[in-house]
Design an enzyme around this catalytic site. Structure first.
Site, short mmCIF file in Angstrom:
data_model
loop_
_atom_site.label_atom_id
_atom_site.label_comp_id
_atom_site.label_asym_id
_atom_site.label_seq_id
_atom_site.Cartn_x
_atom_site.Cartn_y
_atom_site.Cartn_z
N THR A 205 4.83 1.76 -3.26
CA THR A 205 4.23 2.03 -1.95
C THR A 205 4.22 0.77 -1.10
O THR A 205 4.15 -0.35 -1.60
CB THR A 205 2.80 2.55 -2.08
OG1 THR A 205 1.99 1.59 -2.77
CG2 THR A 205 2.76 3.88 -2.80
N ASN A 207 1.82 -0.99 1.48
CA ASN A 207 0.38 -0.96 1.73
C ASN A 207 0.06 -1.53 3.11
O ASN A 207 0.54 -2.61 3.46
CB ASN A 207 -0.35 -1.76 0.65
CG ASN A 207 -0.16 -1.15 -0.72
OD1 ASN A 207 -0.80 -0.18 -1.08
ND2 ASN A 207 0.77 -1.72 -1.50
N GLU A 256 -1.38 3.77 1.82
CA GLU A 256 -0.30 3.51 0.87
C GLU A 256 0.83 4.50 1.14
O GLU A 256 0.63 5.71 1.03
CB GLU A 256 -0.78 3.67 -0.56
CG GLU A 256 -1.86 2.66 -0.97
CD GLU A 256 -2.27 2.83 -2.42
OE1 GLU A 256 -2.04 1.91 -3.21
OE2 GLU A 256 -2.80 3.91 -2.75
#
Length: 309
Positions: A205, A207, A256
């Site tokens: 992911t 962030n 995320e």
């Protein structure tokens, strides 16, 4: 688009614009009608006057976060609308203390040298919000600039406003928000280093921080992602979790973003993430395997929703 952070000592080619003035939080369809009226008002470069920080932040900085977009996101959206000059005026004690007459004389005429200004019908300005759109019209006649007051707009059921959009997002009604905004609600910002748990679970992911922003309903969303900087610049699809990560005991909200079929390093790059559809609330799972199984289902749902986007 050129961005100016003060009204003093502007270069000559930054003066003489036809400007739309307001906070433009969200840059929704009501704001766009004001900008379009400024564009049509006279043959001059198109400018937008706004304020940073938002006056509400200045007067109640310790209150709950309310902004739909940060300054970066607002500038990105205004640039897409063809604005030539963004006058992002510093809202401080000096500006807050100006009377409507002071503001018109010192800032609009002396500083920016505007030819025309357009505001919404509910616009207020000056110390203690003592000036109205009617006040501005009178000052324009005295000081030599044109004024247009744009009517408020809506769809019959609701007046388009930042407040109505916040309410829709807080309830996960992304499509209602999109209808009032004229575009998907987006969260823009830099990709920060995280704890890299997503990578270990097979779902890397990007962030992003959400401090200072009004939080839409926490949970999982199908998203469209624009990578704005770096070698992987472009548009992608994905799934994102907005929340506090209850599985891992984290209590500070963040965003995320998992981009489908993407494996590049985005640290330090800037993204614009559109919240297209709310999939489900945050949840705590009995095991990591159960979490991954749900992430698989979320990704499949998001792919189906975004297939025609």
């Amino acid at each position: 688009m050129r961005i100016h952070h003060d009204w003093k000592a502007l270069p000559l080619d930054a003066r003489g614009a036809s400007v739309a003035m307001g906070n433009f939080d969200g840059v929704h369809l009501g704001h766009r009608s004001v900008i379009d009226a400024a564009r049509a008002a006279c043959d001059a470069p198109l400018g937008v006057i706004t304020f940073e920080p938002h006056p509400r932040q200045f007067f109640a900085g310790d209150g709950p976060a309310f902004r739909l977009m940060n300054a970066e996101s607002r500038a990105n959206r205004l640039a897409r609308l063809g604005v030539d000059h963004l006058y992002e005026l510093p809202f401080d004690a000096v500006l807050a203390g100006f009377t409507p007459e002071d503001f018109a004389r010192e800032v609009l005429v002396g500083g920016l040298g505007i030819r025309h200004v357009t505001v919404g019908a509910d616009f207020c300005f000056g110390r203690q919000r003592s000036g109205s759109a009617q006040t501005l019209t009178q000052l324009g006649a005295e000081l030599g600039f044109g004024v247009t007051v744009a009517p408020l707009i809506g769809d019959g059921a609701v007046e388009y406003s930042s407040t109505a959009i916040r309410q829709a997002l807080a309830q996960g009604r992304t499509r209602d928000a999109e209808r009032m905004l004229g575009h998907w609600h987006r969260i823009d910002g830099e990709v920060l280093h995280g704890d890299k748990r997503g990578r270990d679970l097979g779902y890397p992911t990007a962030n992003m921080a959400v401090e200072g922003l009004h939080l839409p309903q926490l949970g999982v969303y199908a998203v469209l992602v624009d990578v704005l900087t770096g070698p992987d610049r472009g548009s992608y699809k994905g799934v994102a979790s907005l929340g506090v990560r209850p599985m891992f005991g984290v209590n500070r909200p963040n965003l995320e973003v998992h981009i489908f079929d993407f494996n590049a390093d985005l640290y330090g790059q800037h993204l614009s993430v559109a919240l297209v559809e709310y999939l489900r609330p945050e949840a705590r799972f009995d095991s990591l395997d159960a979490l991954v199984a749900q992430m698989d289902r979320d990704s499949q749902s998001a792919r189906e929703i975004l297939a025609t986007r």
